[in-house]
Design a protein around this motif. Sequence first.
Motif, PDB file in Angstrom:
ATOM      1  N   LEU A  89       3.593  -3.325   9.300  1.00 23.53           N
ATOM      2  CA  LEU A  89       3.989  -3.274   7.894  1.00 23.53           C
ATOM      3  C   LEU A  89       5.197  -4.155   7.598  1.00 23.53           C
ATOM      4  O   LEU A  89       5.302  -4.700   6.508  1.00 23.53           O
ATOM      5  CB  LEU A  89       4.290  -1.822   7.494  1.00 23.53           C
ATOM      6  CG  LEU A  89       3.082  -0.884   7.511  1.00 23.53           C
ATOM      7  CD1 LEU A  89       3.462   0.441   6.890  1.00 23.53           C
ATOM      8  CD2 LEU A  89       1.907  -1.495   6.784  1.00 23.53           C
ATOM      9  N   THR A 119      -1.662  -3.193  12.465  1.00 28.21           N
ATOM     10  CA  THR A 119      -1.418  -1.759  12.399  1.00 28.21           C
ATOM     11  C   THR A 119      -1.906  -1.100  13.679  1.00 28.21           C
ATOM     12  O   THR A 119      -2.795  -1.627  14.355  1.00 28.21           O
ATOM     13  CB  THR A 119      -2.121  -1.122  11.187  1.00 28.21           C
ATOM     14  OG1 THR A 119      -1.859   0.281  11.167  1.00 28.21           O
ATOM     15  CG2 THR A 119      -3.619  -1.342  11.225  1.00 28.21           C
ATOM     16  N   SER A 154      -4.174  11.393   4.492  1.00 32.08           N
ATOM     17  CA  SER A 154      -3.431  10.200   4.093  1.00 32.08           C
ATOM     18  C   SER A 154      -4.372   9.009   4.205  1.00 32.08           C
ATOM     19  O   SER A 154      -5.351   9.050   4.959  1.00 32.08           O
ATOM     20  CB  SER A 154      -2.208   9.982   4.983  1.00 32.08           C
ATOM     21  OG  SER A 154      -2.602   9.718   6.318  1.00 32.08           O
ATOM     22  N   ASP A 178      -4.616   4.435   4.015  1.00 36.73           N
ATOM     23  CA  ASP A 178      -4.025   3.094   3.937  1.00 36.73           C
ATOM     24  C   ASP A 178      -5.149   2.075   4.040  1.00 36.73           C
ATOM     25  O   ASP A 178      -6.192   2.343   4.656  1.00 36.73           O
ATOM     26  CB  ASP A 178      -3.039   2.830   5.087  1.00 36.73           C
ATOM     27  CG  ASP A 178      -1.709   3.517   4.895  1.00 36.73           C
ATOM     28  OD1 ASP A 178      -0.823   2.924   4.260  1.00 36.73           O
ATOM     29  OD2 ASP A 178      -1.555   4.646   5.408  1.00 36.73           O
ATOM     30  N   TRP A 218      -5.495  -2.437   4.619  1.00 36.54           N
ATOM     31  CA  TRP A 218      -4.912  -3.758   4.777  1.00 36.54           C
ATOM     32  C   TRP A 218      -6.028  -4.772   4.544  1.00 36.54           C
ATOM     33  O   TRP A 218      -7.095  -4.684   5.160  1.00 36.54           O
ATOM     34  CB  TRP A 218      -4.324  -3.925   6.182  1.00 36.54           C
ATOM     35  CG  TRP A 218      -3.198  -2.978   6.467  1.00 36.54           C
ATOM     36  CD1 TRP A 218      -1.869  -3.202   6.298  1.00 36.54           C
ATOM     37  CD2 TRP A 218      -3.295  -1.644   6.981  1.00 36.54           C
ATOM     38  NE1 TRP A 218      -1.133  -2.103   6.672  1.00 36.54           N
ATOM     39  CE2 TRP A 218      -1.984  -1.129   7.089  1.00 36.54           C
ATOM     40  CE3 TRP A 218      -4.379  -0.824   7.348  1.00 36.54           C
ATOM     41  CZ2 TRP A 218      -1.716   0.157   7.563  1.00 36.54           C
ATOM     42  CZ3 TRP A 218      -4.115   0.450   7.817  1.00 36.54           C
ATOM     43  CH2 TRP A 218      -2.796   0.929   7.912  1.00 36.54           C
ATOM     44  N   HIS A 272      -0.951  -5.315   2.921  1.00 32.34           N
ATOM     45  CA  HIS A 272      -1.016  -3.860   2.754  1.00 32.34           C
ATOM     46  C   HIS A 272      -1.419  -3.582   1.305  1.00 32.34           C
ATOM     47  O   HIS A 272      -0.611  -3.699   0.395  1.00 32.34           O
ATOM     48  CB  HIS A 272       0.345  -3.250   3.070  1.00 32.34           C
ATOM     49  CG  HIS A 272       0.306  -1.770   3.264  1.00 32.34           C
ATOM     50  ND1 HIS A 272       1.426  -0.981   3.185  1.00 32.34           N
ATOM     51  CD2 HIS A 272      -0.709  -0.924   3.544  1.00 32.34           C
ATOM     52  CE1 HIS A 272       1.114   0.274   3.405  1.00 32.34           C
ATOM     53  NE2 HIS A 272      -0.182   0.336   3.620  1.00 32.34           N
ATOM     54  N   SER A 332      -3.302  -0.773  -0.026  1.00 32.32           N
ATOM     55  CA  SER A 332      -3.482   0.580  -0.542  1.00 32.32           C
ATOM     56  C   SER A 332      -2.724   1.547   0.356  1.00 32.32           C
ATOM     57  O   SER A 332      -2.708   1.379   1.580  1.00 32.32           O
ATOM     58  CB  SER A 332      -4.967   0.959  -0.574  1.00 32.32           C
ATOM     59  OG  SER A 332      -5.141   2.315  -0.969  1.00 32.32           O
ATOM     60  N   GLU A 333      -2.092   2.549  -0.269  1.00 32.90           N
ATOM     61  CA  GLU A 333      -1.380   3.575   0.498  1.00 32.90           C
ATOM     62  C   GLU A 333      -1.238   4.810  -0.365  1.00 32.90           C
ATOM     63  O   GLU A 333      -0.981   4.725  -1.564  1.00 32.90           O
ATOM     64  CB  GLU A 333       0.001   3.085   0.929  1.00 32.90           C
ATOM     65  CG  GLU A 333       0.790   4.109   1.740  1.00 32.90           C
ATOM     66  CD  GLU A 333       2.192   3.643   2.066  1.00 32.90           C
ATOM     67  OE1 GLU A 333       2.967   4.468   2.605  1.00 32.90           O
ATOM     68  OE2 GLU A 333       2.540   2.476   1.774  1.00 32.90           O
ATOM     69  N   ASP A 342      -2.003   9.485  -0.418  1.00 39.32           N
ATOM     70  CA  ASP A 342      -2.584  10.670   0.215  1.00 39.32           C
ATOM     71  C   ASP A 342      -3.297  11.490  -0.846  1.00 39.32           C
ATOM     72  O   ASP A 342      -3.356  11.100  -2.016  1.00 39.32           O
ATOM     73  CB  ASP A 342      -1.518  11.490   0.950  1.00 39.32           C
ATOM     74  CG  ASP A 342      -0.386  11.953   0.051  1.00 39.32           C
ATOM     75  OD1 ASP A 342      -0.672  12.686  -0.918  1.00 39.32           O
ATOM     76  OD2 ASP A 342       0.774  11.599   0.299  1.00 39.32           O
TER      77      ASP A 342
END
Length: 366
Positions: free
Chosen positions: A13, A292, A317, A319, A321, A330, A332-333, A335
């Motif tokens: 990241l 990652t 959660s 994510d 990439w 990156h 999307s992130e 939960d």
Amino acid sequence: MKRLFTAFPALGLSLLAASWNANGAELPRLRFSYGDWEIACDNTRTCRAAGYDSENSSDAGNNDGAGQRRMSVLLTRKAGPDTLVHAELQIGTYEDTQPAAPLPRTLSLTMTIDGKEHGKVAVTGDNPTVDLAPGQTQALLAALTRVSKIAWTDGPFTWRLSDAGAAAVLLKMDAFQGRVGTPGALVRKGARLETSVLAPLPEPVVRVPALDDRAIDLPAPRLAALRQALKAPADTCTEPDNIDGTPGDIAVWRLTGGKLLASLPCWRAAYNEGAAYWVVNARPPYAPRLVTTAGNGYASGIIGSSLKGRGLGDCFSFDEWTWDGKVFVHSSEGDTGDCRLVAPGGAWVLPVMVTAVQPARPTNRP
């Protein structure tokens, strides 16, 4: 029950953040929880606040003898002057928490605040999530800034929303969007002009070049050399081998610009596992660059990560990439909210990073 996501670091990241920052200031985001409420605000300045029934079942019980009924409310507000709050109600559908006596297929729920009725909402078995009317939303927002008893009832069936922590969360929303002291603030209203409210930010655009989605087979000598080149942090990649002790399989995909994507198993936990992903040169020297160590799938230029917060599977959660032709961004992130047994997979989608991914048509090599 707060989320129990195990923190396996996505070690690429810092590299990816640098690529974003080269194009502008660091993008805003917010994650905060207090009491029975939580908030996630993303890089466009959109905020989503979720509240739940009380974790103290004596406060959240119902009068049909079936115990605590799970539910949640989501409040979504986009950035910018004079924007309204959109409110949604979701009743619990997680099977292990349902009462012995099944609910009617259709419910006509009466919304009450401190005993006063505020209209009805219809909930069906096919759609346990419904929008609240504008008037109901305004009444709810006013109630959440003070101590209130908020419920939705149909005969003997009752779902109660906790107000614990709501005012603190709504104040965080106001502050993040620059509304404190304006007429449109939810908690601390004032006379400051609405035009002073922060404007929404556009979603960053990630354009994916045309890619061949099929994994490729490298000759044995090149595969062995690649394995030697791939070095993951030992404190993170604790289980790079298969369960039988043999070396984990390397997966390789062709990217663009003379690059490949390579992946190896990295770690296993009670109900999650993750793989490490590197961008490498198509020919030696491979010069791997770690993206990652938390990935668990790749397709169409996107490395994905989806991790259970606990074995019950009521919170995750996530994510992503995305390959933009030069690096994995990156993209999307977020939960799915607290581990509250509201719904399988989680009650809501609460992102802190969103992007507009523009995929290209995949090319298939003969």
